[in-house]
Scaffold this motif. Structure first.
Motif, mmCIF file in Angstrom:
data_model
loop_
_atom_site.group_PDB
_atom_site.id
_atom_site.type_symbol
_atom_site.label_atom_id
_atom_site.label_comp_id
_atom_site.label_asym_id
_atom_site.label_seq_id
_atom_site.Cartn_x
_atom_site.Cartn_y
_atom_site.Cartn_z
ATOM 1 N N ILE A 1 -3.949 -7.051 -0.710
ATOM 2 C CA ILE A 1 -2.713 -6.556 -0.110
ATOM 3 C C ILE A 1 -2.464 -5.100 -0.512
ATOM 4 C CG2 ILE A 1 -0.195 -6.812 -0.138
ATOM 5 C CD1 ILE A 1 -0.619 -9.822 -0.188
ATOM 6 N N LYS A 2 -2.835 -4.729 -1.740
ATOM 7 C CA LYS A 2 -2.624 -3.359 -2.200
ATOM 8 C C LYS A 2 -3.349 -2.352 -1.322
ATOM 9 C CE LYS A 2 -3.653 -3.977 -6.636
ATOM 10 N NZ LYS A 2 -3.937 -3.649 -8.030
ATOM 11 N N TYR A 3 -4.477 -2.735 -0.754
ATOM 12 C CA TYR A 3 -5.290 -1.808 0.023
ATOM 13 C C TYR A 3 -4.991 -1.828 1.513
ATOM 14 C CZ TYR A 3 -7.878 -1.184 -4.259
ATOM 15 O OH TYR A 3 -8.215 -0.892 -5.539
ATOM 16 N N LEU A 4 -4.062 -2.633 1.940
ATOM 17 C CA LEU A 4 -3.680 -2.698 3.353
ATOM 18 C C LEU A 4 -2.588 -1.667 3.658
ATOM 19 C CD1 LEU A 4 -3.539 -6.552 3.898
ATOM 20 C CD2 LEU A 4 -5.310 -4.983 4.674
ATOM 21 N N ASP B 1 3.995 -5.546 4.082
ATOM 22 C CA ASP B 1 5.316 -6.167 4.201
ATOM 23 C C ASP B 1 5.216 -7.546 4.886
ATOM 24 O OD1 ASP B 1 6.931 -2.995 4.895
ATOM 25 O OD2 ASP B 1 6.409 -3.955 2.987
ATOM 26 N N MET B 2 4.367 -7.636 5.936
ATOM 27 C CA MET B 2 4.232 -8.910 6.660
ATOM 28 C C MET B 2 3.658 -9.982 5.752
ATOM 29 S SD MET B 2 2.950 -8.092 10.550
ATOM 30 C CE MET B 2 1.628 -9.199 10.344
ATOM 31 N N LEU B 3 2.651 -9.675 4.973
ATOM 32 C CA LEU B 3 1.980 -10.657 4.155
ATOM 33 C C LEU B 3 2.809 -11.045 2.925
ATOM 34 C CD1 LEU B 3 -1.706 -9.415 4.356
ATOM 35 C CD2 LEU B 3 -0.744 -11.430 5.445
ATOM 36 N N ARG B 4 3.638 -10.181 2.441
ATOM 37 C CA ARG B 4 4.430 -10.497 1.255
ATOM 38 C C ARG B 4 5.620 -11.393 1.612
ATOM 39 N NH1 ARG B 4 4.232 -5.235 -2.702
ATOM 40 N NH2 ARG B 4 1.982 -5.090 -2.624
#
Length: 134
Positions: free
Chosen positions: A121-124, A130-133
């Motif tokens: 997620i850090k590299y997206l 925001d969507m994945l979190r």
């Protein structure tokens, strides 16, 4: 007897006394002749070196003419440019030499709290994070 020895040695009568252990002939000018011979050898060597230098200068003129005609650089110039380019590139560029141990490996204690998903997620990009979190 002397005639037989002369015939056996091929007419070498001067050296026969030396071979039989007789006294050698002393040349009073031997030192002077040796010095003259050494001087002649030195002079010939100097002439040879001067001739070689002259020929090499002529060859270099021909080489330079060919280099100018075809736009070729001298080997020393190419090596100097390559070395300068290498030094210029090594200062803060992507092609600088790699370090033995990359940062983040080895000495630091790793956090087990981070999961693989958090690392990805850090590299997206921001909106995907925001969507994945959520």
């Amino acid at each position: 007897m002397e005639f037989v020895m002369k015939q056996a040695l091929g007419g070498a009568t001067k050296d026969m006394g030396k071979m039989l252990g007789g006294d050698e002939e002393k040349d009073p000018d031997a030192a002077k002749k040796a010095e003259e011979r050494q001087e002649a050898l030195r002079q010939e060597e100097e002439e040879r070196k001067a001739k070689f230098a002259r020929m090499e200068a002529e060859r270099e003129l021909v080489r330079q003419g060919i280099r100018d005609k075809y736009g070729i650089k001298k080997k020393e110039e190419r090596e100097a440019e390559a070395q300068a380019a290498l030094e210029a590139n090594s200062e803060g560029s992507l092609t600088r030499p790699k370090k033995a141990v990359p940062p983040g490996c080895g000495d630091e204690a790793e956090d087990d709290d981070d999961s693989i998903l958090d690392t990805v997620i850090k590299y997206l990009p921001g909106p995907l994070q925001d969507m994945l979190r959520k």
